[in-house]
Design a protein around this motif. Sequence first.
Motif, short mmCIF file in Angstrom:
data_model
loop_
_atom_site.label_atom_id
_atom_site.label_comp_id
_atom_site.label_asym_id
_atom_site.label_seq_id
_atom_site.Cartn_x
_atom_site.Cartn_y
_atom_site.Cartn_z
N GLY A 58 0.81 -1.21 0.00
CA GLY A 58 0.00 0.00 0.00
C GLY A 58 0.85 1.26 0.00
N GLY A 61 2.14 1.96 -3.34
CA GLY A 61 1.14 2.16 -4.39
C GLY A 61 0.93 0.93 -5.24
N GLY A 68 3.23 1.41 -9.51
CA GLY A 68 2.93 2.60 -8.74
C GLY A 68 3.77 3.76 -9.24
N GLU A 69 3.73 4.87 -8.53
CA GLU A 69 4.48 6.04 -8.96
C GLU A 69 5.98 5.81 -8.88
#
Length: 381
Positions: A58, A61, A68-69
């Motif tokens: 989490g 991301g 994710g980023e």
Amino acid sequence: MRIASYNVENLFDRAKVFNVDDHGPHQEIIDAYAELSKLFEKEDYSDQDKTRMLELLGVLGLLNRDEGEFAFLRKIRGRLIRRPRDRSEPKEIVANGRGDWVGWVELKTEPVDEMAMILTARVIFEIEADVIGVVEAESRPVLTMFQDFMAKKFDLEVPYAHVMLIDGNDQRGIDVAIGTREGYDIVSMRSHVDDLMANSERVFSRDCPEYTVVTPSGNRIVLLVNHFKSKFGGNDPASQAQRLAQAKAVAGYYKRLRDEGIDNIVVLGDLNDTPDSEELKPLIEGTDLKDASTSEKFTEFEFRADNGNRGIGTFGLGNDDDKIDYMLLSPALFGRIEKGGIFRKGAWPGSRPPRWDVYPELTAPLHAASDHHLLWVDIDL
């Protein structure tokens, strides 16, 4: 001859998370990446491990998708996580241990700031070393491309006729390399990527290659280029144990070389710990290697000693407790030191006030060539 050691922190691409913005590097992402990578390697995943994995995914991301980023979740075989199509349903770690799946978390990279690349080249070109050990290089083609491109940009001769890099163990492609000028031939190489610790894990996060170089005068010198396990994401017992194992291994290679009758030996690179650490004792105290920076002729620190420090640090703001990069010399070479120092013009000097002079273009931390400072020494050989 002049020998140098420089951690360039990648030449063209750098992990996005490490690029500093107005708020500094994203430490929570760095910590999550480090912790999750360790959890993935456990033989068996407990319920507590699985809960923590979901929390860390989490943070990165990666809970709802594999990108994710700042990071990717790479999956080669097997399955790690179940993500129901209905996002209101809970996610679940379905792998029960390392043997159930093959994969890892990979940090995203982005191009290094152009000015940072230019200043990295200026540091390397200006120091004019005959032999340079390079830490955190992406690949041999990248190294050759970098110097060819920058030589053309500055209208200079390509400095290193011979460039060599052996792929190491780091999945991110962070390796150690060597460059030598014309007349300094690399005549042999020996890798230690497959050397194992007592627990059957590999000793080196990257490698400790041995390069034998013949100088124009016919002398032979062996260089062991290193990048020890970092404290990235915390300095837990496992990291400490690996650095200790690496120091013991390198000390063993050094002693073997001496037993083979080789007198001219250099251990150089980023050892990621301080001279007084327990982890480096096998090298610092367990051999007759001598730290070049302790020579009375090693005097060019370029440091304004106005804060109680001598300026022997090689990382960050150059404080004494930031000494993590080394050039350790066999007695035969230490006795031939003519001069040496730490070259800092490409490193961010702080601003209250600046601790050393820099290139005029270095106006922000983003433009720094590296957080590490280049070490150099001239040897009468």
